[in-house]
Scaffold this active site. Structure first.
Site, PDB file in Angstrom:
ATOM      1  CB  CYS A  71      -0.874   0.222   0.955  1.00  0.00           C
ATOM      2  SG  CYS A  71      -0.186  -0.144   2.579  1.00  0.00           S
ATOM      3  CB  ALA A  72       0.521   5.292   0.904  1.00  0.00           C
TER       4      ALA A  72
END
Length: 131
Positions: A71-72
């Site tokens: 994810c980020a």
């Protein structure tokens, strides 16, 4: 039995994936993927709808033996989806051929900051043709 989930650095992922068609990168970021870049050729399965799309993911990664989730920052969504997918494979007893489930250390943000190539195309079906 669920597969263990391990972590991999951006540099190690690059060396693992180079010329290896059996590695797939799974991006579980939600809306920010459409506003930011992504790792070229990655599969997008937003965390908000991930659970419902796991059967689709199994089909999409047919022939792969290593999946790398991110994810980020790979602190919550990436590891959560990786564990969820590992559990799903164990529960369904599906012979997917997947041997390794990993999480990209420091996520997409760490990938980009470390100078790894990113794709800024807006094509949802990007297959790594842009950097």
């Amino acid at each position: 039995m669920a597969r263990s989930v391990s972590y991999v650095s951006a540099a190690k992922l690059v060396s693992m994936a180079r010329g290896n068609p059996r590695v797939a990168i799974i991006d579980v970021r939600d809306d920010e993927r459409s506003h930011q870049a992504h790792i070229a050729g990655s599969h997008h399965y937003a965390s908000g709808s991930f659970a419902a799309r796991m059967p689709e993911l199994v089909r999409a990664v047919s022939g792969k033996d290593t999946l790398v989730f991110h994810c980020a920052l790979s602190q919550v969504r990436g590891p959560t989806c990786a564990r969820m997918f590992s559990d799903y494979l164990s529960e369904t007893k599906e012979d997917s051929g997947i041997k390794n489930i990993m999480v990209l250390e420091r996520g997409f943000n760490g990938w980009e900051v470390s100078g790894q190539p990113v794709c800024r195309c807006t094509d949802a079906a990007c297959k790594g043709t842009c950097l």
